[in-house]
Design an enzyme around this catalytic site. Structure first.
Site, PDB file in Angstrom:
ATOM      1  N   GLU A 105     -11.247   0.853  -3.278  1.00 61.84           N
ATOM      2  CA  GLU A 105     -11.476   0.638  -1.850  1.00 61.84           C
ATOM      3  C   GLU A 105     -12.079   1.877  -1.201  1.00 61.84           C
ATOM      4  O   GLU A 105     -11.553   2.980  -1.346  1.00 61.84           O
ATOM      5  CB  GLU A 105     -10.124   0.279  -1.194  1.00 61.84           C
ATOM      6  CG  GLU A 105     -10.202  -0.091   0.275  1.00 61.84           C
ATOM      7  CD  GLU A 105      -8.836  -0.532   0.822  1.00 61.84           C
ATOM      8  OE1 GLU A 105      -7.921  -0.828   0.022  1.00 61.84           O
ATOM      9  OE2 GLU A 105      -8.690  -0.555   2.059  1.00 61.84           O
ATOM     10  N   GLY A 113      -4.299  -3.893   6.169  1.00 65.50           N
ATOM     11  CA  GLY A 113      -3.212  -3.655   7.112  1.00 65.50           C
ATOM     12  C   GLY A 113      -3.385  -2.328   7.817  1.00 65.50           C
ATOM     13  O   GLY A 113      -4.102  -1.436   7.336  1.00 65.50           O
ATOM     14  N   SER A 136       0.860  -1.183   0.000  1.00 67.13           N
ATOM     15  CA  SER A 136       0.000   0.000   0.000  1.00 67.13           C
ATOM     16  C   SER A 136       0.898   1.235   0.000  1.00 67.13           C
ATOM     17  O   SER A 136       1.691   1.426   0.926  1.00 67.13           O
ATOM     18  CB  SER A 136      -0.885  -0.030   1.248  1.00 67.13           C
ATOM     19  OG  SER A 136      -1.590   1.177   1.396  1.00 67.13           O
ATOM     20  N   LYS A 148      -1.224  -1.075  -4.381  1.00 66.04           N
ATOM     21  CA  LYS A 148      -2.392  -0.257  -4.021  1.00 66.04           C
ATOM     22  C   LYS A 148      -1.887   1.156  -3.819  1.00 66.04           C
ATOM     23  O   LYS A 148      -0.856   1.353  -3.166  1.00 66.04           O
ATOM     24  CB  LYS A 148      -3.022  -0.815  -2.747  1.00 66.04           C
ATOM     25  CG  LYS A 148      -3.838   0.176  -1.904  1.00 66.04           C
ATOM     26  CD  LYS A 148      -4.604  -0.545  -0.804  1.00 66.04           C
ATOM     27  CE  LYS A 148      -4.739   0.303   0.450  1.00 66.04           C
ATOM     28  NZ  LYS A 148      -5.444  -0.408   1.537  1.00 66.04           N
ATOM     29  N   ASP A 153     -13.818  -1.195   3.302  1.00 67.62           N
ATOM     30  CA  ASP A 153     -12.880  -1.295   4.426  1.00 67.62           C
ATOM     31  C   ASP A 153     -13.569  -0.671   5.638  1.00 67.62           C
ATOM     32  O   ASP A 153     -14.259  -1.370   6.408  1.00 67.62           O
ATOM     33  CB  ASP A 153     -11.559  -0.581   4.034  1.00 67.62           C
ATOM     34  CG  ASP A 153     -10.553  -0.456   5.167  1.00 67.62           C
ATOM     35  OD1 ASP A 153     -10.852  -0.852   6.303  1.00 67.62           O
ATOM     36  OD2 ASP A 153      -9.439   0.072   4.926  1.00 67.62           O
ATOM     37  N   LYS A 188      -9.831  -6.637   8.255  1.00 69.06           N
ATOM     38  CA  LYS A 188      -8.790  -6.265   9.223  1.00 69.06           C
ATOM     39  C   LYS A 188      -9.323  -6.713  10.573  1.00 69.06           C
ATOM     40  O   LYS A 188     -10.379  -6.223  10.993  1.00 69.06           O
ATOM     41  CB  LYS A 188      -8.600  -4.749   9.270  1.00 69.06           C
ATOM     42  CG  LYS A 188      -8.042  -4.111   8.018  1.00 69.06           C
ATOM     43  CD  LYS A 188      -7.939  -2.601   8.176  1.00 69.06           C
ATOM     44  CE  LYS A 188      -7.414  -1.957   6.903  1.00 69.06           C
ATOM     45  NZ  LYS A 188      -7.446  -0.481   6.973  1.00 69.06           N
ATOM     46  N   LYS A 216      -2.948   5.146  -2.615  1.00 70.85           N
ATOM     47  CA  LYS A 216      -3.925   5.994  -1.944  1.00 70.85           C
ATOM     48  C   LYS A 216      -4.308   7.116  -2.898  1.00 70.85           C
ATOM     49  O   LYS A 216      -3.454   7.624  -3.642  1.00 70.85           O
ATOM     50  CB  LYS A 216      -3.301   6.576  -0.676  1.00 70.85           C
ATOM     51  CG  LYS A 216      -2.983   5.525   0.386  1.00 70.85           C
ATOM     52  CD  LYS A 216      -4.257   4.993   1.013  1.00 70.85           C
ATOM     53  CE  LYS A 216      -3.949   4.037   2.155  1.00 70.85           C
ATOM     54  NZ  LYS A 216      -5.170   3.625   2.867  1.00 70.85           N
ATOM     55  N   ASP A 222      -7.231   3.217  -3.021  1.00 70.86           N
ATOM     56  CA  ASP A 222      -7.910   3.332  -1.723  1.00 70.86           C
ATOM     57  C   ASP A 222      -8.144   4.814  -1.426  1.00 70.86           C
ATOM     58  O   ASP A 222      -7.196   5.587  -1.295  1.00 70.86           O
ATOM     59  CB  ASP A 222      -7.046   2.696  -0.621  1.00 70.86           C
ATOM     60  CG  ASP A 222      -7.759   2.631   0.730  1.00 70.86           C
ATOM     61  OD1 ASP A 222      -8.917   3.097   0.830  1.00 70.86           O
ATOM     62  OD2 ASP A 222      -7.146   2.106   1.692  1.00 70.86           O
TER      63      ASP A 222
HETATM   64  O1  OSB Z   1      -7.129   2.226   4.627  1.00 75.11           O
HETATM   65  O2  OSB Z   1      -6.122   0.395   4.408  1.00 75.11           O
HETATM   66  C1  OSB Z   1      -6.187   1.501   4.917  1.00 75.11           C
HETATM   67  C2  OSB Z   1      -3.048   2.166   7.017  1.00 75.11           C
HETATM   68  C3  OSB Z   1      -3.596   2.811   8.109  1.00 75.11           C
HETATM   69  C4  OSB Z   1      -4.944   3.049   8.129  1.00 75.11           C
HETATM   70  C5  OSB Z   1      -5.762   2.637   7.065  1.00 75.11           C
HETATM   71  C6  OSB Z   1      -5.221   1.983   5.968  1.00 75.11           C
HETATM   72  C7  OSB Z   1      -3.829   1.774   5.940  1.00 75.11           C
HETATM   73  C8  OSB Z   1      -3.139   1.163   4.813  1.00 75.11           C
HETATM   74  C9  OSB Z   1      -1.781   0.540   5.084  1.00 75.11           C
HETATM   75  O3  OSB Z   1      -3.534   1.203   3.665  1.00 75.11           O
HETATM   76  C10 OSB Z   1      -1.748  -0.916   4.813  1.00 75.11           C
HETATM   77  C11 OSB Z   1      -0.518  -1.584   5.387  1.00 75.11           C
HETATM   78  O4  OSB Z   1      -0.474  -1.848   6.606  1.00 75.11           O
HETATM   79  O5  OSB Z   1       0.398  -1.841   4.618  1.00 75.11           O
HETATM   80 MG    MG Z   2      -8.358   1.047   3.313  1.00 71.86          MG
END
Ligand code: OSB
Ligand code: MG
Length: 371
Positions: free
Chosen positions: A213, A290, A135, A161, A238, A262, A163, A188
């Site tokens: 996402e 994650g 991510s 992925k 999510d 999660k 953001k 995401d």
């Molecule tokens: O939206 O998936 C998410 C990290 C912190 C809070 C929300 C998210 C995330 C990530 C990181 O996308 C995923 C990772 O731990 O590699």
């Molecule tokens: Mg997410």
């Protein structure tokens, strides 16, 4: 198992690079490490409530309060026959999923160790390796993003992925699909858009993304059903999914075609398994999300992701993608084929590096039965 003592540690770990999302920028990650002692075994868990209430309403401080004043007193000194008994004792606590999940994870580890089996085995996992992705936070330019993606692909990661945030979205998707044909790519939004952005999502729909996402509201299920109707690309929820009930609503309303699991967001491994099994019965793929976990939380994530319906690569990356040094040994690594080995030793299957754990601990409290 007689629960003799429970320790909480507020940890703060510096990220190797700032993580930028539509919710803001994170420089370091604050979580709670839970340690349970009973019948000569030690169980470890991680509560993924963060320092800020931007992803979830929970924070380290609220999770600490709920753990200290409610969840821990309900089980301390009790002779528990299994994790389910602990969950039943705390079922009256509403919400606070991350607080619950941290304690639950420590108990799962302790019970797995007391039976001398791996957490993966105890959860019903069937894989020895799990497919992993990465991510990537919002980068300051397209060339910078391409450079990062190149590096991760060279390390073996099976999918990327990124953001996105209003104004920082389609140009990144366009550049990556052009630069890396056939790339398994997903985005995401962390709830940064509304139904008024339908035009943008229609454009994004033409790039062959694996999924989008959580584009809309962080508690929403209804508007996502309206958006999903308009798109070929699967929506994945999510933030909106906190339970099996939310999952049933989202799938029956066709708000998404994929679910991100999660354990922290749904109260632990028990609820995660229920969601996993229900999704499997509905032919809905799931993948493991994650929360920038330390190796303690990551070990649990890898074990859970070994269940059969985790068919898409998870946000489960190598320790060094997040932290210069992890608090477990061995650290988690990605194999050149884009998989991560599921630990086979009892419980979480990795040792806690106490020197590192002490180094990142900013507050500690121990709860013991009165002798
Ligand atoms: O939206 O998936 C998410 C990290 C912190 C809070 C929300 C998210 C995330 C990530 C990181 O996308 C995923 C990772 O731990 O590699
Ligand atoms: Mg997410």
């Amino acid at each position: 198992m007689k629960i003799e003592s429970i320790e909480l540690r507020h940890i703060k770990m510096e990220l190797v690079s700032p993580f930028v999302t539509s919710m803001g920028t994170e420089y370091d990650e604050e979580h709670i490490i839970v340690r349970v002692e009973g019948d000569g075994v030690t169980g470890w868990g991680e509560s993924v409530a963060e320092g800020t209430p931007f992803y979830s309403y929970e924070t380290v401080q609220t999770a600490w309060h709920i753990l200290k004043d409610f969840l821990i007193p309900a089980i301390l000194g009790k002779d528990l026959k299994d994790v389910a008994e602990s969950n039943a004792l705390n079922a009256k606590v509403r919400g606070h999923m991350m607080a619950k999940a941290g304690l639950e994870a420590a108990l799962w580890d302790a019970f797995a160790k007391s039976q001398n089996i791996s957490l993966s085995k105890m959860l019903g996992g069937t894989r020895e390796k799990v497919d992993v992705g990465v991510s990537i936070g919002i980068q300051s330019s397209v060339p910078e993003l391409i450079h990062k993606v190149e590096g991760y692909l060279a390390e073996g990661y099976k999918r990327i992925k990124i953001k996105i945030s209003p104004g920082l979205d389609i140009q990144f998707v366009e550049a990556l699909t052009k630069e890396f044909p056939g790339l398994l790519l997903q985005v995401d939004a962390n709830s940064a858009y509304t139904l008024d952005d339908i035009g943008l999502f229609r454009k994004m729909d033409d790039y062959g993304l694996s999924l989008i996402e959580q584009p809309l509201g962080y508690e929403d299920i209804f508007d996502h059903s309206k958006l999903q109707r308009e798109l070929k690309t699967p929506i994945c929820l999510d933030e909106s999914i906190h339970s099996l009930d939310d999952t049933r609503a989202a799938i029956e309303l066709e708000s998404c075609r994929i679910i991100n699991i999660k354990p922290g967001r749904v109260g632990g491994f028990t609820e995660s398994k229920l969601i996993h099994d229900y999704c499997a019965s509905m032919k809905i793929p799931v993948w493991h999300g994650g929360m920038l976990e330390s190796g303690i939380g990551r070990a649990g994530n890898v074990a859970l992701a070994s269940l059969h319906n985790f068919t898409l690569p998870g946000d489960i990356s190598a320790s060094k993608r997040y932290y210069k040094e992890d608090i477990v040994e061995p650290e988690f690594v990605v194999n050149p084929d884009g998989t991560m080995d599921v630990p086979v030793k009892p419980g979480i299957g990795v040792e806690v590096n106490m020197r590192m754990l002490d180094k990142v601990t900013v507050r500690k409290e121990i709860f013991k039965i009165n002798k």
